[in-house]
Write a protein that holds these residues in place. Structure first.
Motif, short mmCIF file in Angstrom:
data_model
loop_
_atom_site.label_atom_id
_atom_site.label_comp_id
_atom_site.label_asym_id
_atom_site.label_seq_id
_atom_site.Cartn_x
_atom_site.Cartn_y
_atom_site.Cartn_z
N GLY A 9 0.85 -1.20 0.00
CA GLY A 9 0.00 0.00 0.00
C GLY A 9 0.87 1.24 0.00
N GLY B 254 0.88 4.30 -0.73
CA GLY B 254 0.22 5.59 -0.92
C GLY B 254 0.98 6.61 -0.08
N SER B 255 0.26 7.41 0.71
CA SER B 255 0.91 8.46 1.50
C SER B 255 1.77 7.85 2.60
CB SER B 255 -0.16 9.38 2.11
OG SER B 255 -0.92 9.98 1.07
N LEU B 256 1.14 7.17 3.56
CA LEU B 256 1.90 6.68 4.71
C LEU B 256 2.91 5.60 4.30
CD1 LEU B 256 2.23 6.95 7.76
CD2 LEU B 256 0.66 5.02 8.03
N ARG C 63 0.48 1.37 -6.90
CA ARG C 63 -0.19 1.46 -8.19
C ARG C 63 0.82 1.85 -9.28
NH1 ARG C 63 -4.38 -1.68 -6.93
NH2 ARG C 63 -5.81 -0.74 -5.46
N THR D 283 -0.18 -0.78 4.79
CA THR D 283 -0.57 0.63 4.88
C THR D 283 -1.65 0.98 3.85
OG1 THR D 283 1.33 1.14 3.48
CG2 THR D 283 1.61 1.48 5.86
N VAL D 284 -2.51 0.00 3.52
CA VAL D 284 -3.67 0.33 2.68
C VAL D 284 -4.74 0.92 3.59
CG1 VAL D 284 -3.22 -1.47 0.96
CG2 VAL D 284 -4.64 -2.00 2.96
N LYS D 285 -5.76 1.55 3.01
CA LYS D 285 -6.90 1.99 3.82
C LYS D 285 -7.56 0.76 4.44
CE LYS D 285 -7.35 6.52 2.73
NZ LYS D 285 -7.47 7.61 3.70
N GLN E 52 -2.31 1.04 10.21
CA GLN E 52 -3.53 1.70 9.73
C GLN E 52 -4.34 2.24 10.90
OE1 GLN E 52 -3.87 -2.33 8.08
NE2 GLN E 52 -5.13 -1.36 6.52
N ASN E 53 -5.22 3.16 10.60
CA ASN E 53 -6.19 3.61 11.60
C ASN E 53 -7.33 2.62 11.67
OD1 ASN E 53 -4.99 5.92 12.65
ND2 ASN E 53 -5.80 7.24 11.05
N CYS F 115 0.60 5.07 14.31
CA CYS F 115 1.59 5.96 13.72
C CYS F 115 1.07 7.39 13.75
CB CYS F 115 1.84 5.53 12.27
SG CYS F 115 2.98 6.62 11.41
N TYR G 156 3.16 9.90 12.44
CA TYR G 156 3.79 10.67 11.34
C TYR G 156 2.67 11.13 10.41
CZ TYR G 156 8.72 9.38 12.10
OH TYR G 156 10.00 9.26 12.60
N GLY G 157 2.83 12.29 9.80
CA GLY G 157 1.88 12.75 8.80
C GLY G 157 2.50 12.59 7.42
N ALA G 158 1.70 12.11 6.46
CA ALA G 158 2.24 11.86 5.11
C ALA G 158 1.23 12.27 4.06
CB ALA G 158 2.55 10.37 4.96
N GLU H 201 -12.99 5.67 6.14
CA GLU H 201 -12.68 4.51 6.99
C GLU H 201 -13.69 4.40 8.13
OE1 GLU H 201 -8.07 3.49 6.72
OE2 GLU H 201 -8.35 5.48 7.58
N1 LIG Z 1 -1.53 9.60 5.64
C1 LIG Z 1 -1.22 9.74 6.94
O1 LIG Z 1 -0.61 10.74 7.35
C2 LIG Z 1 -1.60 8.68 7.94
C3 LIG Z 1 -2.39 7.59 7.57
N2 LIG Z 1 -2.71 6.63 8.52
C4 LIG Z 1 -3.49 5.47 8.14
O2 LIG Z 1 -2.73 4.72 7.21
C5 LIG Z 1 -3.60 4.04 6.28
C6 LIG Z 1 -3.23 4.48 4.86
O3 LIG Z 1 -3.50 5.86 4.74
P1 LIG Z 1 -2.93 6.72 3.52
O4 LIG Z 1 -1.54 6.35 3.24
O5 LIG Z 1 -3.23 8.13 3.83
O6 LIG Z 1 -3.86 6.21 2.33
P2 LIG Z 1 -3.55 6.22 0.76
O7 LIG Z 1 -4.85 6.03 0.06
O8 LIG Z 1 -2.70 7.40 0.41
O9 LIG Z 1 -2.61 4.93 0.56
C7 LIG Z 1 -3.08 3.62 0.39
C8 LIG Z 1 -2.48 3.13 -0.90
O10 LIG Z 1 -2.63 1.74 -1.00
C9 LIG Z 1 -2.82 1.45 -2.38
N3 LIG Z 1 -3.41 0.11 -2.52
C10 LIG Z 1 -4.58 -0.34 -2.02
N4 LIG Z 1 -4.77 -1.62 -2.38
C11 LIG Z 1 -3.70 -1.96 -3.15
C12 LIG Z 1 -3.33 -3.15 -3.84
N5 LIG Z 1 -4.09 -4.23 -3.83
N6 LIG Z 1 -2.16 -3.15 -4.53
C13 LIG Z 1 -1.37 -2.08 -4.54
N7 LIG Z 1 -1.66 -0.91 -3.91
C14 LIG Z 1 -2.82 -0.87 -3.23
C15 LIG Z 1 -3.74 2.55 -2.84
O11 LIG Z 1 -3.72 2.66 -4.25
C16 LIG Z 1 -3.12 3.76 -2.14
O12 LIG Z 1 -2.13 4.35 -2.95
C17 LIG Z 1 -5.03 4.44 6.68
O13 LIG Z 1 -5.56 3.47 7.56
C18 LIG Z 1 -4.82 5.77 7.43
O14 LIG Z 1 -5.87 6.04 8.34
C19 LIG Z 1 -2.25 6.70 9.81
C20 LIG Z 1 -1.48 7.75 10.20
C21 LIG Z 1 -1.11 8.84 9.32
#
Ligand SMILES: NC(=O)C1=CN([C@@H]2O[C@H](COP(=O)(O)OP(=O)(O)OC[C@H]3O[C@@H](n4cnc5c(N)ncnc54)[C@H](O)[C@@H]3O)[C@@H](O)[C@H]2O)C=CC1
Ligand SMILES: CC(C)(CO)C(=O)C(=O)O
Length: 293
Positions: free
Chosen positions: A7, A9-11, A30, A70-72, A95-96, A117, A119-121, A259
């Protein structure tokens, strides 16, 4: 340590980027992001700056010491399926929401560590992730208690300069984080307000009640989380992140699924009318937008 980040993405990109300073990291994400990272590396900008060259791919590799998930939250089951054929020593969810590590433990042979976690991303675009705040990773055995596996993973994170605490009370920490997210995320998403706006007026009561309902559910689950501790935690975080737009508000603004199921939805029984209402409203919005069945 050989780490696959499922996953990116951001985090996932931020933590994968930070860990790549000391370990062999594979980002699973992706296509466009993966292609750019393969061609030009991953740029970490903002509060931490680095350019690193992790491996990157769109499917899970054959093996790794650790899968950092780190997927949603609504994609956890799919992530577990995708990792089913990967030979792993451990998984770690950062994850949250509640229940992610249980889902991973049930679906995979490897032991599942729990984590939080702060950290902010933010994924800026393909190949670049911004660190929007240096926080902390807390990890440990998902049932609580000491864990040599958690110690090993914690040491690897520390070696990569990721601020990390290994904790023996993860169940209480996960429930406290749930109280914070339940009290902040859904109200800010529904009212379209910043976190700090929850501290005054009628909505402050709603935030506190949502957190207390989570504390009651935690106690029913055998976890010692008092109402005062839950309220203090939610107010402390709302104050510290007063100018933030919560992740759920950002999801709503971008018309993305939230979520809510694994946050307020976890405590939406008859004894939790506030969380039940918040859950029903967000689910109705998701349904109207075609984001859920
Ligand atoms: N962004 C942040 O600052 C923080 C996020 N979190 C938690 O971390 C988790 C992730 O959050 P974000 O990173 O913000 O979400 P995001 O949506 O930016 O990242 C998730 C990534 O996973 C990818 N993904 C999902 N299924 C996939 C698969 N089958 N194959 C490949 N890639 C796949 C998505 O395309 C996406 O890019 C959530 O539970 C969020 O609540 C926790 C603390 C901080
Ligand atoms: C801590 C908080 C509430 C910060 O906004 C968060 O975790 C989120 O937005 O998901």
């Amino acid at each position: 340590m050989d780490v696959v980040v499922f996953g990116a993405g951001s985090l996932g990109s931020l933590l994968g980027g930070l860990l790549a300073r000391a370990h062999d990291v594979t980002l699973v994400g992706r296509h466009r992001h993966v292609e750019r990272v393969r061609r030009e590396g991953l740029r970490v900008t903002g509060a931490v700056e680095a350019t690193v060259f992790p491996d990157a791919r769109t499917d899970a590799p054959a093996s790794a010491d650790l899968a950092l998930v780190t997927v949603k939250a609504y994609d956890t089951a799919a992530a577990a399926s995708a990792l089913a054929d990967t030979d792993l020593d451990a998984t770690l969810s950062l994850q949250n929401g509640l229940g992610n590590e249980r889902r991973l433990a049930e679906a995979l042979d490897a032991p599942a560590l729990a984590g939080t976690c702060t950290y902010g991303a933010r994924l800026v675009g393909p190949g670049e992730v911004a660190c929007t705040g240096v926080g902390e990773v807390v990890l440990g055995a998902r049932e609580g208690g000491a864990s040599t596996l958690a110690d090993r993973v914690g040491a690897a994170f520390t070696e990569a300069d990721v601020a990390t605490t290994v904790a023996d009370d993860m169940p209480r920490r996960l429930w406290e984080k749930l109280a914070v997210n339940a009290g902040i995320n859904a109200p800010t998403a529904l009212a379209r307000i910043q976190n700090g706006s929850l501290l005054d007026g009628d909505v402050a009561d709603l935030t506190r009640t949502a957190a207390c309902e989570v504390a009651a559910a935690a106690r029913a689950d055998g976890v010692d989380l008092t109402d005062d501790a839950a309220v203090n935690a939610v107010e402390r975080v709302a104050r510290a992140t007063a100018d933030n737009r919560s992740s759920m508000l950002q999801d709503v603004e971008k018309a993305r699924r939230t979520e809510v199921d694994s946050i307020n939805g976890v405590v939406s029984g008859p004894d939790a009318p506030v969380n039940r209402t918040l859950t029903a409203l967000l689910r109705a919005w998701e349904r109207e937008r075609g984001l859920r069945e």
